[in-house]
Write an enzyme that holds these catalytic residues in place. Sequence first.
Site, PDB file in Angstrom:
ATOM      1  N   HIS A   1      57.415   5.106 -13.513  1.00 20.89           N
ATOM      2  CA  HIS A   1      56.916   4.993 -14.896  1.00 20.89           C
ATOM      3  C   HIS A   1      58.081   4.918 -15.864  1.00 20.89           C
ATOM      4  O   HIS A   1      58.381   5.892 -16.542  1.00 20.89           O
ATOM      5  CB  HIS A   1      56.044   6.206 -15.213  1.00 20.89           C
ATOM      6  CG  HIS A   1      55.162   6.034 -16.402  1.00 20.89           C
ATOM      7  ND1 HIS A   1      55.560   6.318 -17.680  1.00 20.89           N
ATOM      8  CD2 HIS A   1      53.891   5.601 -16.508  1.00 20.89           C
ATOM      9  CE1 HIS A   1      54.561   6.092 -18.520  1.00 20.89           C
ATOM     10  NE2 HIS A   1      53.541   5.658 -17.825  1.00 20.89           N
ATOM     11  N   PHE A   2      58.730   3.973 -16.055  1.00 23.22           N
ATOM     12  CA  PHE A   2      58.763   2.658 -15.399  1.00 23.22           C
ATOM     13  C   PHE A   2      60.188   2.466 -14.921  1.00 23.22           C
ATOM     14  O   PHE A   2      61.100   2.853 -15.650  1.00 23.22           O
ATOM     15  CB  PHE A   2      58.369   1.556 -16.388  1.00 23.22           C
ATOM     16  CG  PHE A   2      57.013   1.774 -17.020  1.00 23.22           C
ATOM     17  CD1 PHE A   2      55.865   1.445 -16.310  1.00 23.22           C
ATOM     18  CD2 PHE A   2      56.882   2.325 -18.278  1.00 23.22           C
ATOM     19  CE1 PHE A   2      54.612   1.627 -16.882  1.00 23.22           C
ATOM     20  CE2 PHE A   2      55.636   2.519 -18.845  1.00 23.22           C
ATOM     21  CZ  PHE A   2      54.496   2.174 -18.152  1.00 23.22           C
TER      22      PHE A   2
END
Length: 140
Positions: A47-48
Amino acid sequence: MIDIKDIQEALPHRYPMLLVDRVLEVSDDHIVALKNVTINEPFFNGHFPHYPVMPGVLIMEALAQTAGVLELSKEENKGKLVFYAGMDKVKFKKQVIPGDQLIMTATFIKRRGTIAVVEAKAEVDGKLAASGTLTFAIGS
C-alpha cells in the site's frame, strides 16, 4: 508518561498490529499518543510499493488503540479487552507517509455501562490527517 512496556501491558496487540509507540499526555478522559511511521511498516509492501501511504483504516485503528490504552490502564479495566463497535464522521485530510510522526488524541465524550464514545484525531506536523467519532465496548 506511559512507555511501550506500559502500552503492551494495557493492550493485547503486538507487532505488526501494535500502532501506539508512546503516550505523551494522559488524564481521566483524555490521552495523546504517538506513532512513528517508518518505511519498515509491513503494510507499505502493498500500500503502495511505489508510493507508500498508511491505510486510513490503520490510522483509525491507531486512534482506537490510543483510546484503548487510556481505558485499559484504569484499575477497574485491567485484563479486559476493548472491541470496536463503530465509527462515525470519519474524515481523512492528509496522507501519512514514511517518516511521519502521527500524533493521536482521544477524548471520551460519553460512557454508558460498557459502551464508550470517543472523539479522536490524528495529526502530522500540526495538520489534521484523520478524525472521527469511535464507539467501543469493554469486554472481559
